[in-house]
Scaffold this active site. Structure first.
Site, PDB file in Angstrom:
ATOM      1  N   LYS A 267     -26.595   5.763  57.342  1.00  0.00           N
ATOM      2  CA  LYS A 267     -27.668   6.565  57.922  1.00  0.00           C
ATOM      3  C   LYS A 267     -29.015   6.107  57.364  1.00  0.00           C
ATOM      4  O   LYS A 267     -29.091   5.605  56.251  1.00  0.00           O
ATOM      5  CB  LYS A 267     -27.483   8.041  57.523  1.00  0.00           C
ATOM      6  CG  LYS A 267     -26.369   8.762  58.252  1.00  0.00           C
ATOM      7  CD  LYS A 267     -26.302  10.223  57.813  1.00  0.00           C
ATOM      8  CE  LYS A 267     -25.168  10.964  58.486  1.00  0.00           C
ATOM      9  NZ  LYS A 267     -25.280  11.041  59.958  1.00  0.00           N
ATOM     10  N   ASP A 337     -20.040   6.345  61.051  1.00  0.00           N
ATOM     11  CA  ASP A 337     -20.773   7.613  60.906  1.00  0.00           C
ATOM     12  C   ASP A 337     -20.217   8.703  61.829  1.00  0.00           C
ATOM     13  O   ASP A 337     -20.581   9.862  61.722  1.00  0.00           O
ATOM     14  CB  ASP A 337     -22.265   7.377  61.175  1.00  0.00           C
ATOM     15  CG  ASP A 337     -23.135   8.510  60.645  1.00  0.00           C
ATOM     16  OD1 ASP A 337     -22.606   9.345  59.875  1.00  0.00           O
ATOM     17  OD2 ASP A 337     -24.329   8.545  60.989  1.00  0.00           O
ATOM     18  N   ARG A 341     -14.671  13.596  63.321  1.00  0.00           N
ATOM     19  CA  ARG A 341     -13.536  13.694  64.256  1.00  0.00           C
ATOM     20  C   ARG A 341     -12.297  12.995  63.705  1.00  0.00           C
ATOM     21  O   ARG A 341     -11.173  13.378  63.996  1.00  0.00           O
ATOM     22  CB  ARG A 341     -13.960  13.127  65.624  1.00  0.00           C
ATOM     23  CG  ARG A 341     -14.357  11.686  65.603  1.00  0.00           C
ATOM     24  CD  ARG A 341     -15.252  11.289  66.780  1.00  0.00           C
ATOM     25  NE  ARG A 341     -16.638  11.745  66.615  1.00  0.00           N
ATOM     26  CZ  ARG A 341     -17.607  11.528  67.492  1.00  0.00           C
ATOM     27  NH1 ARG A 341     -17.361  10.877  68.613  1.00  0.00           N
ATOM     28  NH2 ARG A 341     -18.839  11.960  67.263  1.00  0.00           N
TER      29      ARG A 341
HETATM   30  N1  BES Z   1     -22.446  14.909  59.994  1.00  0.00           N
HETATM   31  C1  BES Z   1     -23.026  14.257  61.114  1.00  0.00           C
HETATM   32  C2  BES Z   1     -23.607  15.227  62.140  1.00  0.00           C
HETATM   33  C3  BES Z   1     -24.766  16.053  61.681  1.00  0.00           C
HETATM   34  C4  BES Z   1     -26.057  15.666  61.992  1.00  0.00           C
HETATM   35  C5  BES Z   1     -24.565  17.228  61.011  1.00  0.00           C
HETATM   36  C6  BES Z   1     -27.114  16.459  61.608  1.00  0.00           C
HETATM   37  C7  BES Z   1     -25.626  18.011  60.625  1.00  0.00           C
HETATM   38  C8  BES Z   1     -26.915  17.627  60.924  1.00  0.00           C
HETATM   39  C9  BES Z   1     -21.979  13.406  61.810  1.00  0.00           C
HETATM   40  O1  BES Z   1     -20.965  12.916  61.017  1.00  0.00           O
HETATM   41  C10 BES Z   1     -22.712  12.223  62.338  1.00  0.00           C
HETATM   42  O2  BES Z   1     -23.118  11.424  61.562  1.00  0.00           O
HETATM   43  N2  BES Z   1     -22.887  12.175  63.636  1.00  0.00           N
HETATM   44  C11 BES Z   1     -23.597  11.127  64.233  1.00  0.00           C
HETATM   45  C12 BES Z   1     -22.710  10.562  65.267  1.00  0.00           C
HETATM   46  C13 BES Z   1     -23.220   9.248  65.769  1.00  0.00           C
HETATM   47  C14 BES Z   1     -22.845   8.143  64.852  1.00  0.00           C
HETATM   48  C15 BES Z   1     -22.578   9.015  67.119  1.00  0.00           C
HETATM   49  C16 BES Z   1     -24.852  11.711  64.824  1.00  0.00           C
HETATM   50  O3  BES Z   1     -24.798  12.829  65.329  1.00  0.00           O
HETATM   51  O4  BES Z   1     -25.885  11.075  64.726  1.00  0.00           O
HETATM   52 ZN    ZN Z   2     -20.584  13.944  59.258  1.00  0.00          ZN
HETATM   53 MN    MN Z   3     -21.457  11.005  60.137  1.00  0.00          MN
END
Ligand code: BES
Ligand code: ZN
Ligand code: MN
Length: 494
Positions: A267, A337, A341
């Site tokens: 990230k 990331d 799931r």
């Molecule tokens: N834990 C994150 C989602 C998240 C984002 C939770 C903001 C709380 C606040 C999840 O694991 C993630 O990283 N999701 C990504 C998915 C992407 C790689 C398709 C996202 O939402 O950016």
């Molecule tokens: Zn996550």
């Molecule tokens: Mn993630």
């Protein structure tokens, strides 16, 4: 655990108003009617309360329907340093009563508080709102122990009121908030599991499955998420058997990523610190199990959490790796990331194989996309079962916890097709479009035929930057009250 505000009920005694230290709260109606206690406060202050009620500001003050508290500082004729005038209808809803309690908590500070609640109908909910809004996460503040003043609520029917249920709910919500607020160097997977094991003292049966056991079970999608971290991955199972023997349980499943760096699909730095809350789903499962145990719910409920840390390292899962889930389906990890799931699908499969539950609800801070869609007001609700889904939405509404149903396709639908992989049975990411739906669609592939299921995407509601009606900034505990009510409405006997 963070300390709950000490609170008690006592029978009404308007003579206490003059001499009470700290703060005194009285209740007046929006059209300016005083009860007995308010009239006494008015007499003590030589008519100050009546002058307030007659003032232009009182009549036109605030948007109608919102709870307000008008503070009169250093009232003459009273020992207290403030008289808080709470404006509230005589008959209130559960939610209004809780918000009134929260409004008092906000002005209370560290002072002792005497609330003259008269014969109000929902004094227990007022107490709950007060405790929840008075929450502070101070585990890492280096400060002298300040004494937080207690709250006494005077009520004409004090002997008929009980704080047992209030405490069970508050304790569950506070446990969830503490877990979500805790930084990742403190709340490691091991520390998290230890805190869950402690709940055995409440009558829960708690099992911890370690990496060797998870490997035996074939939970490779879960394990691949944690394999870049020094913290060992774990699945914790919490069982509450308050229902009839042999009754299929409700299964609650939580995403417990104690920190989500994104892994090799790292990230960006800005805001990464917020990913300490990526175990929010597991936090809600833990808090709900606590509440159910503390109030002795007459239902069988099993809570399962997948605890992992998503870190980049030379052992970490790579984009493009293919892993096999416990179910047997293979997954191409195109983005490390999209890890939640991968954790959930194995825990969901295990829960169904082992417990044959009557229904299954998973909670996860799963996608940023749900925040784009619903903001911080509503969690995303995805379900394959209208009956269970409607019951949940009703429970969430009754508890004032925002929840909004989102669409879900069947297997083979256009949404589902977005998960097709060239080399494996599926990939773990659908693309930018419908990001929250394709995440739910991925999970649906691990729901067995006929299993009523709800997926709650709580990324927007688990922890927020501003205060909410019942919580200060930070972790909210969203979902504990709704799930507790759903269990009471739908799964409890007698
Ligand atoms: N834990 C994150 C989602 C998240 C984002 C939770 C903001 C709380 C606040 C999840 O694991 C993630 O990283 N999701 C990504 C998915 C992407 C790689 C398709 C996202 O939402 O950016
Ligand atoms: Zn996550
Ligand atoms: Mn993630």
């Amino acid at each position: 655990m963070s300390r709950l505000t000490p609170i008690s009920f006592a029978s009404s005694d308007i003579d206490a108003i003059a001499s009470a230290p700290g703060r005194v709260a009285i209740i007046v109606t929006p059209d300016g009617k005083m009860d007995k206690a308010a009239r006494r406060a008015n007499r003590l202050t030589k008519g100050a309360v009546a002058r307030l009620l007659a003032s232009d500001g009182f009549a036109t003050g605030e948007p109608a329907g919102q709870t307000r508290v008008i503070t009169m500082a250093w009232p003459a004729g009273m020992a207290a340093e403030a008289l808080d005038v709470l404006v509230l209808e005589r008959r209130t809803s559960v939610i209004e009563a809780r918000r009134a309690g929260a409004a008092l908590a906000k002005v209370k500070g560290d002072k002792a508080l005497l609330v003259m609640a008269g014969g109000m109908s929902r004094a227990e909910d007022l107490a709950l709102g007060l405790i929840l809004r008075d929450y502070r996460f101070e585990a890492h503040k280096t400060a002298p122990d300040t004494e937080v003043g207690g709250v006494t609520i005077h009520h004409t029917k004090a002997d008929e009121l009980s704080l047992d249920t209030v405490r069970a709910i508050a304790d569950g919500v506070v446990m969830t908030r503490d877990l979500v607020n805790e930084p990742a160097n403190v709340l490691t997977t091991t520390e998290f599991a230890d805190r869950l094991v402690e709940m055995q003292t409440l009558g829960l049966t708690v099992e911890v499955l370690d990496e060797a056991r998870l490997e035996e079970l074939g939970m490779r999608t879960l394990l691949c998420v944690g394999q870049g971290s020094d913290s060992p991955s774990k699945v914790v199972v919490m069982m509450w058997n308050g229902g009839a023997d042999g009754d299929a349980p409700l299964a609650l499943i939580g995403k417990g990523v104690v920190f989500d760096t994104g892994g090799i699909s790292l990230k960006p730095p800005a805001g990464m610190e917020d990913m300490t809350m990526d175990m929010g789903g597991a936090g809600v499962v833990a808090g709900t199990m606590r509440t159910l145990a503390m109030r002795g719910a007459k239902a069988n409920v099993v809570g399962l959490v997948g605890l992992v840390e998503n870190m980049p390292s030379s052992n970490a899962v790579r984009p493009g790796d293919v892993v096999r889930s416990m179910k047997g389906d293979t997954v191409e990890v195109v983005n490390t990331d999209a890890e939640g799931r991968l954790v959930l699908c194995d825990v969901m499969w295990y829960a169904q194989e082992r417990f044959k539950p009557a229904g299954m609800i998973d909670l996860a801070t799963l996608t940023g996309a749900i925040i784009v869609g619903l903001g911080h007001e509503n969690a995303g609700v995805f379900s394959n079962d209208d009956t269970l889904c409607k019951a949940f939405l009703k429970a969430a509404d009754a508890e004032g916890e925002g929840a909004w149903r989102m669409p879900l396709g069947s297997g083979g639908s256009a949404y589902d097709d977005l998960l097709k992989s060239r080399i494996a049975d599926m990939k773990n990411l659908g693309g930018r479009a419908a990001g929250s739906i394709t995440a739910a669609q991925f999970l649906l592939r691990f729901v067995q035929d006929g299993m009523p299921w709800i997926h709650l995407d709580i990324a927007g509601v688990a922890s927020v930057k501003g205060e909410t009606p019942l919580a200060p900034k930070g972790a909210t505990g969203w979902g504990v009250m709704a799930l507790n009510r759903l269990v009471a409405d739908m799964f409890e006997r007698g």
